[in-house]
Design a protein around this motif. Sequence first.
Motif, mmCIF file in Angstrom:
data_model
loop_
_atom_site.group_PDB
_atom_site.id
_atom_site.type_symbol
_atom_site.label_atom_id
_atom_site.label_comp_id
_atom_site.label_asym_id
_atom_site.label_seq_id
_atom_site.Cartn_x
_atom_site.Cartn_y
_atom_site.Cartn_z
ATOM 1 N N ALA A 181 -15.759 -46.030 86.342
ATOM 2 C CA ALA A 181 -14.801 -45.127 85.695
ATOM 3 C C ALA A 181 -15.481 -44.437 84.524
ATOM 4 C CB ALA A 181 -13.576 -45.899 85.218
ATOM 5 N N PHE A 182 -15.032 -43.197 84.244
ATOM 6 C CA PHE A 182 -15.687 -42.382 83.215
ATOM 7 C C PHE A 182 -14.672 -41.587 82.416
ATOM 8 C CE2 PHE A 182 -17.242 -38.087 82.165
ATOM 9 C CZ PHE A 182 -18.207 -38.420 81.204
ATOM 10 N N ARG A 192 -5.549 -41.763 73.561
ATOM 11 C CA ARG A 192 -7.017 -41.726 73.533
ATOM 12 C C ARG A 192 -7.569 -42.679 72.478
ATOM 13 N NH1 ARG A 192 -9.170 -35.548 74.313
ATOM 14 N NH2 ARG A 192 -7.779 -34.948 76.024
ATOM 15 N N GLU A 193 -6.878 -42.794 71.380
ATOM 16 C CA GLU A 193 -7.323 -43.739 70.354
ATOM 17 C C GLU A 193 -7.359 -45.167 70.909
ATOM 18 O OE1 GLU A 193 -4.690 -43.178 67.096
ATOM 19 O OE2 GLU A 193 -5.574 -41.264 66.478
ATOM 20 N N LEU A 194 -6.327 -45.530 71.684
ATOM 21 C CA LEU A 194 -6.304 -46.851 72.314
ATOM 22 C C LEU A 194 -7.447 -47.010 73.314
ATOM 23 C CD1 LEU A 194 -2.506 -47.502 73.056
ATOM 24 C CD2 LEU A 194 -3.987 -48.849 71.565
ATOM 25 N N LEU A 195 -7.654 -45.969 74.110
ATOM 26 C CA LEU A 195 -8.723 -46.011 75.110
ATOM 27 C C LEU A 195 -10.078 -46.211 74.449
ATOM 28 C CD1 LEU A 195 -9.561 -45.623 78.116
ATOM 29 C CD2 LEU A 195 -9.776 -43.178 77.613
ATOM 30 N N LYS A 202 -18.744 -49.660 75.386
ATOM 31 C CA LYS A 202 -18.757 -51.120 75.480
ATOM 32 C C LYS A 202 -19.084 -51.651 76.871
ATOM 33 C CE LYS A 202 -15.363 -51.844 71.767
ATOM 34 N NZ LYS A 202 -14.010 -52.361 71.412
ATOM 35 N N ASP A 203 -19.035 -50.790 77.898
ATOM 36 C CA ASP A 203 -19.122 -51.312 79.262
ATOM 37 C C ASP A 203 -19.902 -50.335 80.135
ATOM 38 O OD1 ASP A 203 -18.097 -51.872 82.143
ATOM 39 O OD2 ASP A 203 -17.283 -53.554 80.998
ATOM 40 N N GLN A 207 -17.374 -46.351 81.631
ATOM 41 C CA GLN A 207 -18.123 -45.599 80.629
ATOM 42 C C GLN A 207 -17.173 -44.666 79.879
ATOM 43 O OE1 GLN A 207 -21.830 -43.841 81.730
ATOM 44 N NE2 GLN A 207 -22.452 -45.568 83.005
ATOM 45 N N VAL A 208 -16.884 -45.017 78.646
ATOM 46 C CA VAL A 208 -15.983 -44.252 77.791
ATOM 47 C C VAL A 208 -16.755 -43.845 76.542
ATOM 48 C CG1 VAL A 208 -13.893 -44.340 76.368
ATOM 49 C CG2 VAL A 208 -13.905 -45.365 78.656
ATOM 50 N N HIS A 209 -16.792 -42.540 76.292
ATOM 51 C CA HIS A 209 -17.533 -42.014 75.151
ATOM 52 C C HIS A 209 -16.650 -41.047 74.366
ATOM 53 C CE1 HIS A 209 -21.094 -43.553 77.238
ATOM 54 N NE2 HIS A 209 -20.700 -42.873 78.308
#
Length: 342
Positions: A181-182, A192-195, A202-203, A207-209
Amino acid sequence: MEMMKRFKIWTYREGDHPLVHDGPVNNLYAIEGQFIDEMEDKRNPFRARHPDEAHAFFLPFSVTNVVNYVYEPILSIHDYRRDRLQRVVRDYVRVVADRHEYWNRSEGSDHFMFSCHDWGPDVSSADPELFENFIRVLCNANTSEGFRPKRDVSMADIFLSYGELGPPRLGLDPRNRTILAFFAGGAHGFIRELLLEHWKDKDADVQVHEYLPKGQNYTQLMGRSRYCLCPSGFEVASSRIVEAIYAECVPVIIKDNYWLPFSDVLDWSKFSVRIPVDKIKDIKTILQAIPFEKYMKLQKRVVKVRRHFEVHRPAKPFDVIHMALHSVWLRRLNVKLEQRDY
């Protein structure tokens, strides 16, 4: 399709550029201007030659342009009151109603507007009685902010780079996608703040940037991902859903109160995944629990529905502009059944 054979739309001629008959055709609100331009294009097969032959009436004002030209001089003092926008639209409707019989005979129920600006839903809030029957085609389709699924139309939000009608096709074969997932984007709004709080950098699988690492390509990363996370920003509308579909990446909808585009005819459960906001921390567990065979079915359906979110000029059958018009057509049919006396 019956709509292609019969549906005729009259676009009002009142008003001058830049607030009406014009709109942005590039960048964030591009589809707003593209739609207005399409309706006024002489090649448009839905264009009525005379208002008497029209089934629906289009008010070609651009909320984006109203905001740019009416608010820009005062935004520096942070005056975001919507009354200026509302007065412009209300005055335009009154001009149309005074000059022509069509608004008054149906109380606006066969008239529609088109807006992808965040403030689009606000145009009618100051005078709900005047706009009670009016059809609003909106990207910001938030049911908690007055979006009415039976009357309004949810439109796909599409970002168009300058001179382009869509991004390049950089999606890999689904079997070769190495990212589970990206997401990449700013911390706009609490979802988005929670995400970002749970997943930012972190993973390796999710992949969350907030900002992409230097040298990485956003579109290519979507094309390497099985699932693309589509959280709300400050508003529910986001071009990420369509960007995911263009990249043939299964959209993961993380939004509250959002009425998905073209839900009259598209079953989003067949080509997307919906994750409640309170399950953001469980994104990886939820997505890994989806069998690969089911993912493949979802992904193949994403490929299949892509044509419904593509922009063509002139518009083509089953593309995004025709899908929006089909949604208006369906609501116009309902008006005909409910109001047989005109």
